[in-house]
Write a protein that holds these residues in place. Sequence first.
Motif, PDB file in Angstrom:
ATOM      1  N   ARG A 135      37.427  46.464  38.617  1.00 47.18           N
ATOM      2  CA  ARG A 135      38.336  47.475  37.934  1.00 47.18           C
ATOM      3  C   ARG A 135      39.499  46.373  36.903  1.00 47.18           C
ATOM      4  NH1 ARG A 135      43.097  46.821  42.980  1.00 47.18           N
ATOM      5  NH2 ARG A 135      40.919  45.933  44.182  1.00 47.18           N
ATOM      6  N   VAL A 136      39.643  45.325  36.641  1.00 43.74           N
ATOM      7  CA  VAL A 136      40.505  45.115  35.385  1.00 43.74           C
ATOM      8  C   VAL A 136      39.464  45.204  34.125  1.00 43.74           C
ATOM      9  CG1 VAL A 136      40.408  43.258  34.036  1.00 43.74           C
ATOM     10  CG2 VAL A 136      41.329  42.541  36.383  1.00 43.74           C
ATOM     11  N   ALA A 137      38.554  45.058  34.303  1.00 46.02           N
ATOM     12  CA  ALA A 137      37.681  45.804  32.928  1.00 46.02           C
ATOM     13  C   ALA A 137      38.195  47.746  32.605  1.00 46.02           C
ATOM     14  CB  ALA A 137      36.446  45.540  32.758  1.00 46.02           C
ATOM     15  N   PHE A 138      37.800  47.808  33.775  1.00 44.42           N
ATOM     16  CA  PHE A 138      38.102  49.582  33.956  1.00 44.42           C
ATOM     17  C   PHE A 138      39.336  49.860  33.857  1.00 44.42           C
ATOM     18  CE2 PHE A 138      38.382  54.093  35.376  1.00 44.42           C
ATOM     19  CZ  PHE A 138      37.694  54.746  34.799  1.00 44.42           C
ATOM     20  N   VAL A 139      40.336  49.367  34.102  1.00 47.06           N
ATOM     21  CA  VAL A 139      41.192  49.613  33.693  1.00 47.06           C
ATOM     22  C   VAL A 139      41.771  49.815  32.742  1.00 47.06           C
ATOM     23  CG1 VAL A 139      44.035  49.050  34.183  1.00 47.06           C
ATOM     24  CG2 VAL A 139      42.163  49.852  36.470  1.00 47.06           C
TER      25      VAL A 139
ATOM     26  N   THR B 223      41.473  48.527  22.793  1.00 45.71           N
ATOM     27  CA  THR B 223      40.902  47.580  22.348  1.00 45.71           C
ATOM     28  C   THR B 223      39.808  46.916  22.694  1.00 45.71           C
ATOM     29  OG1 THR B 223      41.450  46.181  20.728  1.00 45.71           O
ATOM     30  CG2 THR B 223      41.769  48.532  19.786  1.00 45.71           C
ATOM     31  N   SER B 224      38.526  46.349  22.451  1.00 46.31           N
ATOM     32  CA  SER B 224      37.744  44.988  22.944  1.00 46.31           C
ATOM     33  C   SER B 224      38.089  43.743  22.578  1.00 46.31           C
ATOM     34  CB  SER B 224      36.530  45.611  22.742  1.00 46.31           C
ATOM     35  OG  SER B 224      35.416  46.672  22.496  1.00 46.31           O
ATOM     36  N   ALA B 225      38.590  44.130  21.481  1.00 42.93           N
ATOM     37  CA  ALA B 225      39.920  42.284  21.217  1.00 42.93           C
ATOM     38  C   ALA B 225      40.511  42.436  22.312  1.00 42.93           C
ATOM     39  CB  ALA B 225      39.712  42.759  19.811  1.00 42.93           C
TER      40      ALA B 225
ATOM     41  N   GLU C 176      33.013  39.587  25.334  1.00 44.64           N
ATOM     42  CA  GLU C 176      32.811  41.302  24.793  1.00 44.64           C
ATOM     43  C   GLU C 176      31.604  41.645  26.067  1.00 44.64           C
ATOM     44  OE1 GLU C 176      33.063  44.528  21.660  1.00 44.64           O
ATOM     45  OE2 GLU C 176      33.894  42.521  21.063  1.00 44.64           O
ATOM     46  N   ALA C 177      30.639  40.836  25.527  1.00 46.47           N
ATOM     47  CA  ALA C 177      29.621  41.116  26.399  1.00 46.47           C
ATOM     48  C   ALA C 177      29.826  41.515  28.103  1.00 46.47           C
ATOM     49  CB  ALA C 177      28.196  40.312  26.603  1.00 46.47           C
ATOM     50  N   THR C 178      30.547  40.137  28.769  1.00 45.08           N
ATOM     51  CA  THR C 178      30.704  40.707  30.068  1.00 45.08           C
ATOM     52  C   THR C 178      31.773  42.006  30.157  1.00 45.08           C
ATOM     53  OG1 THR C 178      30.707  37.898  29.755  1.00 45.08           O
ATOM     54  CG2 THR C 178      31.818  38.933  32.285  1.00 45.08           C
ATOM     55  N   ILE C 179      32.994  41.582  29.788  1.00 44.07           N
ATOM     56  CA  ILE C 179      33.986  43.291  29.915  1.00 44.07           C
ATOM     57  C   ILE C 179      32.873  44.431  29.715  1.00 44.07           C
ATOM     58  CG2 ILE C 179      35.938  44.558  28.869  1.00 44.07           C
ATOM     59  CD1 ILE C 179      36.743  42.323  29.951  1.00 44.07           C
TER      60      ILE C 179
ATOM     61  N   THR D 112      29.700  44.919  30.584  1.00 45.22           N
ATOM     62  CA  THR D 112      29.013  44.845  31.595  1.00 45.22           C
ATOM     63  C   THR D 112      29.628  45.021  32.691  1.00 45.22           C
ATOM     64  OG1 THR D 112      27.314  43.243  30.515  1.00 45.22           O
ATOM     65  CG2 THR D 112      27.464  43.558  32.634  1.00 45.22           C
ATOM     66  N   ARG D 113      30.551  45.086  32.993  1.00 45.04           N
ATOM     67  CA  ARG D 113      31.289  45.145  34.226  1.00 45.04           C
ATOM     68  C   ARG D 113      32.306  46.261  34.058  1.00 45.04           C
ATOM     69  NH1 ARG D 113      35.822  40.046  34.029  1.00 45.04           N
ATOM     70  NH2 ARG D 113      34.028  37.962  34.791  1.00 45.04           N
ATOM     71  N   LEU D 114      32.142  46.695  32.465  1.00 42.97           N
ATOM     72  CA  LEU D 114      33.019  48.062  32.353  1.00 42.97           C
ATOM     73  C   LEU D 114      31.684  48.962  33.306  1.00 42.97           C
ATOM     74  CD1 LEU D 114      34.680  49.944  31.440  1.00 42.97           C
ATOM     75  CD2 LEU D 114      34.267  49.768  29.517  1.00 42.97           C
ATOM     76  N   PHE D 115      30.942  49.032  32.907  1.00 43.98           N
ATOM     77  CA  PHE D 115      29.637  49.384  32.712  1.00 43.98           C
ATOM     78  C   PHE D 115      28.553  49.680  34.440  1.00 43.98           C
ATOM     79  CE2 PHE D 115      25.170  49.830  34.382  1.00 43.98           C
ATOM     80  CZ  PHE D 115      24.440  50.843  34.141  1.00 43.98           C
ATOM     81  N   HIS D 116      29.191  48.887  35.316  1.00 42.80           N
ATOM     82  CA  HIS D 116      29.035  49.200  36.876  1.00 42.80           C
ATOM     83  C   HIS D 116      30.138  49.719  37.502  1.00 42.80           C
ATOM     84  CE1 HIS D 116      25.366  46.483  36.426  1.00 42.80           C
ATOM     85  NE2 HIS D 116      25.659  45.416  36.588  1.00 42.80           N
ATOM     86  N   ALA D 117      31.773  49.044  37.058  1.00 44.28           N
ATOM     87  CA  ALA D 117      32.792  50.033  37.436  1.00 44.28           C
ATOM     88  C   ALA D 117      32.335  51.568  37.305  1.00 44.28           C
ATOM     89  CB  ALA D 117      33.697  49.637  37.233  1.00 44.28           C
ATOM     90  N   ARG D 118      32.071  52.240  36.393  1.00 49.28           N
ATOM     91  CA  ARG D 118      31.648  53.547  35.520  1.00 49.28           C
ATOM     92  C   ARG D 118      30.527  54.044  36.867  1.00 49.28           C
ATOM     93  NH1 ARG D 118      31.707  53.106  29.042  1.00 49.28           N
ATOM     94  NH2 ARG D 118      33.883  53.105  28.764  1.00 49.28           N
TER      95      ARG D 118
END
Length: 209
Positions: A160-164, A172-174, A184-187, A189-195
């Motif tokens: 949820r944090v990554a998506f929000v 930005t990613s940074a 960043e890779a973790t962010i 990955t979490r964003l992919f699964h959230a979507r």
Amino acid sequence: MESAVSARPADRNATPVGTTDARAGDQASDEWTLVSGLRQGDVGALAEAFDRWQQRVRVLARRLLSDAAAAEDLVQDVFEALPSAARRYRGEVDLQTFLFGITVNRARRHHRSAARRLRALARLAAERPDTWRDPERDAYSRELGLRLSAALDRLPLAQRVAFVLCEVEELTSAQAVAIAGVPEATIRTRLFHARRRLREWLTDEHDEP
């Protein structure tokens, strides 16, 4: 003969060279002055920070927590913690991003407490399946915005944090990496699964008769 370029009147709206850098420098200097005041416990500095960023922090808090009252508690918690947290500020990110980081960390604490309450409610609902209904939730679920909000609540907090941060706040990613404190890779990955989860849940709800 004068050239067309030299004869053209100066653009009154043009930004002089170096103005952008100067403004950025002024902003950075202003933020460090504010940080200095916060570190010293200056009430005026805290009031200024609250006036500047309380609305952005409130919006983020409400997107991270499903309960409006809990979100308001989180806003107060964030600004109460700011003077102490300011002592750890090193200027790697701007002050608003630093505040977002505090908000996310405090939201994790609120989320753990809320999860305990939800488990208790779930046990109660299992004992009273015929009477435990929330008609307002049933009505609101027909609204797309609230369906998305409900779907966000179902996500693990990290996703949820990554998506929000990335999709809603459009950071930005940074900035997202600095706030979440993960690579960043973790962010990503979490964003992919959230979507993926949100898309599946919203599609399933839409297809229900």
